[in-house]
Scaffold this motif. Sequence first.
Motif, short mmCIF file in Angstrom:
data_model
loop_
_atom_site.label_atom_id
_atom_site.label_comp_id
_atom_site.label_asym_id
_atom_site.label_seq_id
_atom_site.Cartn_x
_atom_site.Cartn_y
_atom_site.Cartn_z
N CYS A 168 -3.03 6.84 -0.51
CA CYS A 168 -2.39 5.60 -1.00
C CYS A 168 -2.38 4.49 0.05
CB CYS A 168 -0.98 5.89 -1.51
SG CYS A 168 0.24 6.25 -0.23
N HIS B 90 5.14 6.79 0.61
CA HIS B 90 3.98 6.92 -0.26
C HIS B 90 4.19 6.11 -1.52
CE1 HIS B 90 1.77 10.20 1.75
NE2 HIS B 90 2.95 10.70 2.08
N CYS C 85 -1.78 6.99 5.05
CA CYS C 85 -2.05 8.04 4.07
C CYS C 85 -3.49 7.87 3.59
CB CYS C 85 -1.09 7.95 2.89
SG CYS C 85 -1.53 9.05 1.52
ZN LIG Z 1 0.20 8.60 0.01
#
Ligand SMILES: [Zn+2]
Length: 108
Positions: A21, A29, A18
Amino acid sequence: MFTVTEKAQRPARMDGKCFYCQQAIGATHKDDCVLVSKKVVVRMIVEYEVEVPQEWNAAQVEFHRNAGSWCSNNAMRELEELQEAQGCLCHAARFEYVKDASEPYLSE
Ligand SMILES: [Zn+2]
């Protein structure tokens, strides 16, 4: 718990994580990842001048706007005029949080 997919990457860094994050594709996440969103209701409060007959009182002004035939779409033109005169609406508008309107959802 939202699973990271390849859509959470960004062209600037296609590294299997991601972009925000840093969790790997297939993992979840982080709770504070910006791709986990929710809808909220906000109240926009705008104060500006409008022209009314001089003898109208507060109740008449509010009836005309809220219960009469006046369409709230007309406010769009008024706000555009205010914005043109002032440059922006920031001096006249403020926002309040009203309530959450959805459960969290993924917005990759
Ligand atoms: Zn994320």
